[in-house]
Write a protein that holds these residues in place. Structure first.
Motif, PDB file in Angstrom:
ATOM      1  N   ALA A 143       0.832  -1.210   0.000  1.00  0.00           N
ATOM      2  CA  ALA A 143       0.000   0.000   0.000  1.00  0.00           C
ATOM      3  C   ALA A 143       0.863   1.255   0.000  1.00  0.00           C
ATOM      4  N   MET A 144       1.913   1.261   0.827  1.00  0.00           N
ATOM      5  CA  MET A 144       2.808   2.418   0.893  1.00  0.00           C
ATOM      6  C   MET A 144       3.543   2.628  -0.432  1.00  0.00           C
ATOM      7  N   LEU A 145       3.946   1.521  -1.071  1.00  0.00           N
ATOM      8  CA  LEU A 145       4.602   1.621  -2.380  1.00  0.00           C
ATOM      9  C   LEU A 145       3.637   2.199  -3.413  1.00  0.00           C
ATOM     10  N   GLY A 146       2.366   1.761  -3.338  1.00  0.00           N
ATOM     11  CA  GLY A 146       1.351   2.292  -4.241  1.00  0.00           C
ATOM     12  C   GLY A 146       1.157   3.784  -4.061  1.00  0.00           C
ATOM     13  N   ILE A 147       1.117   4.231  -2.802  1.00  0.00           N
ATOM     14  CA  ILE A 147       0.979   5.656  -2.502  1.00  0.00           C
ATOM     15  C   ILE A 147       2.189   6.433  -3.023  1.00  0.00           C
ATOM     16  N   PHE A 148       3.375   5.867  -2.824  1.00  0.00           N
ATOM     17  CA  PHE A 148       4.595   6.527  -3.295  1.00  0.00           C
ATOM     18  C   PHE A 148       4.578   6.714  -4.816  1.00  0.00           C
ATOM     19  N   VAL A 204      -4.507   2.459   6.558  1.00  0.00           N
ATOM     20  CA  VAL A 204      -4.307   2.014   5.179  1.00  0.00           C
ATOM     21  C   VAL A 204      -5.560   2.285   4.341  1.00  0.00           C
ATOM     22  N   CYS A 205      -6.733   2.032   4.936  1.00  0.00           N
ATOM     23  CA  CYS A 205      -7.992   2.292   4.215  1.00  0.00           C
ATOM     24  C   CYS A 205      -8.137   3.768   3.853  1.00  0.00           C
ATOM     25  N   SER A 206      -7.616   4.633   4.718  1.00  0.00           N
ATOM     26  CA  SER A 206      -7.718   6.071   4.431  1.00  0.00           C
ATOM     27  C   SER A 206      -6.845   6.476   3.252  1.00  0.00           C
ATOM     28  N   ALA A 207      -6.051   5.530   2.749  1.00  0.00           N
ATOM     29  CA  ALA A 207      -5.239   5.787   1.555  1.00  0.00           C
ATOM     30  C   ALA A 207      -6.114   5.993   0.327  1.00  0.00           C
ATOM     31  N   MET A 208      -7.412   5.808   0.484  1.00  0.00           N
ATOM     32  CA  MET A 208      -8.341   6.152  -0.601  1.00  0.00           C
ATOM     33  C   MET A 208      -8.253   7.644  -0.913  1.00  0.00           C
ATOM     34  N   GLU A 209      -7.768   8.425   0.052  1.00  0.00           N
ATOM     35  CA  GLU A 209      -7.662   9.884  -0.152  1.00  0.00           C
ATOM     36  C   GLU A 209      -6.800  10.235  -1.365  1.00  0.00           C
ATOM     37  N   PRO A 210      -5.525   9.788  -1.434  1.00  0.00           N
ATOM     38  CA  PRO A 210      -4.732  10.156  -2.613  1.00  0.00           C
ATOM     39  C   PRO A 210      -5.237   9.530  -3.906  1.00  0.00           C
ATOM     40  N   LEU A 257      -5.779  -0.457  -3.587  1.00  0.00           N
ATOM     41  CA  LEU A 257      -7.109  -1.047  -3.434  1.00  0.00           C
ATOM     42  C   LEU A 257      -7.037  -2.506  -3.008  1.00  0.00           C
ATOM     43  N   ILE A 258      -6.141  -3.270  -3.623  1.00  0.00           N
ATOM     44  CA  ILE A 258      -5.988  -4.686  -3.260  1.00  0.00           C
ATOM     45  C   ILE A 258      -5.516  -4.816  -1.815  1.00  0.00           C
ATOM     46  N   SER A 259      -4.587  -3.956  -1.411  1.00  0.00           N
ATOM     47  CA  SER A 259      -4.083  -3.982  -0.037  1.00  0.00           C
ATOM     48  C   SER A 259      -5.199  -3.686   0.960  1.00  0.00           C
ATOM     49  N   VAL A 260      -6.028  -2.705   0.643  1.00  0.00           N
ATOM     50  CA  VAL A 260      -7.149  -2.345   1.518  1.00  0.00           C
ATOM     51  C   VAL A 260      -8.104  -3.523   1.671  1.00  0.00           C
ATOM     52  N   ILE A 261      -8.453  -4.161   0.563  1.00  0.00           N
ATOM     53  CA  ILE A 261      -9.392  -5.288   0.588  1.00  0.00           C
ATOM     54  C   ILE A 261      -8.809  -6.468   1.361  1.00  0.00           C
ATOM     55  N   MET A 262      -7.537  -6.795   1.085  1.00  0.00           N
ATOM     56  CA  MET A 262      -6.891  -7.934   1.745  1.00  0.00           C
ATOM     57  C   MET A 262      -6.702  -7.700   3.237  1.00  0.00           C
ATOM     58  N   LEU A 263      -6.339  -6.467   3.613  1.00  0.00           N
ATOM     59  CA  LEU A 263      -6.194  -6.156   5.039  1.00  0.00           C
ATOM     60  C   LEU A 263      -7.523  -6.263   5.775  1.00  0.00           C
ATOM     61  N   SER A 264      -8.589  -5.812   5.103  1.00  0.00           N
ATOM     62  CA  SER A 264      -9.910  -5.906   5.705  1.00  0.00           C
ATOM     63  C   SER A 264     -10.305  -7.362   5.908  1.00  0.00           C
ATOM     64  N   LEU A 265     -10.038  -8.198   4.921  1.00  0.00           N
ATOM     65  CA  LEU A 265     -10.352  -9.624   5.031  1.00  0.00           C
ATOM     66  C   LEU A 265      -9.505 -10.283   6.136  1.00  0.00           C
ATOM     67  N   GLU A 266      -8.250  -9.885   6.213  1.00  0.00           N
ATOM     68  CA  GLU A 266      -7.350 -10.440   7.236  1.00  0.00           C
ATOM     69  C   GLU A 266      -7.811 -10.048   8.631  1.00  0.00           C
TER      70      GLU A 266
END
Length: 301
Positions: free
Chosen positions: A141-146, A255-261, A288-297
């Motif tokens: 997720a952080m790499l995606g944001i970067f 991580v979910c709040s990463a929807m902002e950028p 998006l994948i990271s958010v979904i997978m973290l939520s499932l985890e």
């Protein structure tokens, strides 16, 4: 199990919505700064005070009988003040100050290192074992944001010692916003806790820079943009974010709040003519994948 999964789903949706409304705040703020002002002090004082008062008014109207309960217990006061100063106010000031001394890209990337600090907090102070899958998803997720923020071009990041310090401080503040009020959110109404915290932060900020000291041209459009930042991007966004923390861990919420950028980029494509290419799409997909997978985890408890 179903109840836990329901809470995780609800918390995830709240965290994503917080990111959505923070994205609106970014767009309103960008339009405001481009046309009217280059100093973030006034808008910070205005947004915190207005948002805090709005949340308190709504809290009182919805639950008048319990409105002052949080203030009646003395042990709540230090937590509430700490949340206001070291959470809400520190987050707002350090992020905007980081933008001013570095760049928006640098400030955004540094702020979204917050999951790392939250993971460290859980390991050191809560003695939780690191989940390798969670760590990998946070890194992705952080790499995606970067990549989304910088487009892989390090030249867009203007890193100075002061900018680095302020950016990391904003990341820590994201964590303190989630950790400090946790007990209060389990006991009292979300609107009430968030409203008092934001109002206290707003009062302190107005001592530094009062809202009546206006250093830009005040017009109906500039006022509406500032109001949009305060209501949509602050009051509503923080309300959803604090609601999320009631149901999911601070790491997943951050991580979910990463929807902002992601949404800020989508809006920028239409409003500011930003180009959309394969790298942008892949960066969004990674988050998006990271958010979904973290939520499932999170639901596997």
């Amino acid at each position: 199990m179903k109840n836990i999964q329901s809470h995780v789903f609800k918390g995830t949706i709240y965290a994503i919505l917080a990111g959505v409304f923070w994205a609106f705040s970014g767009i309103f703020g960008q339009l405001f700064f481009q046309a009217y002002a280059d100093n973030a002090m006034w808008i910070t004082s205005f947004r915190l005070l207005v948002a805090g008062v709005i949340l308190l008014v709504v809290s009182y109207l919805s639950k008048p009988n319990t409105f002052f309960d949080i203030l009646k217990d003395r042990k709540n006061i230090p937590e509430l003040i700490s949340y206001a100063i070291f959470g809400v106010l520190m987050l707002q000031l350090s992020f905007y100050a980081s933008i001013q001394v570095s760049s928006a890209a640098t400030a955004t990337v540094l702020q979204f290192t917050s999951p790392v600090f939250l993971l460290l907090y859980l390991v050191i102070f809560k003695h939780q074992k690191l989940n390798l899958k969670v760590v990998v998803l946070v890194i992705v997720a952080m790499l995606g944001i970067f990549l989304l923020t910088t487009h892989g071009n390090l030249a867009t990041m203007t890193i100075t010692p002061l900018g680095l310090g302020l950016g990391l401080l904003s990341a820590i503040a994201v964590g303190t916003c989630a950790i400090i009020p946790k007990r209060l959110l389990q006991t009292y109404d979300v609107l009430n806790v968030t409203g008092w915290g934001m109002t206290i932060a707003g009062v302190v900020m107005n001592i530094v820079h009062p809202v009546w000291v206006i250093d830009f041209k005040l017009t109906p459009k500039s006022f509406l943009l500032a109001l949009g930042v305060a209501v949509i991007g602050t009051a509503i966004a923080f309300m959803f974010n604090m609601s999320a923390i009631k149901y999911i861990s601070p790491v997943v919420a951050s991580v979910c709040s990463a929807m902002e950028p992601i949404l800020a980029s989508v809006f920028s494509i239409f409003l500011f003519g930003m180009s959309f290419d394969l790298l942008t799409g892949l960066s969004m997909l990674a988050v998006l994948i990271s958010v979904i997978m973290l939520s499932l985890e999170e639901g596997k408890i």
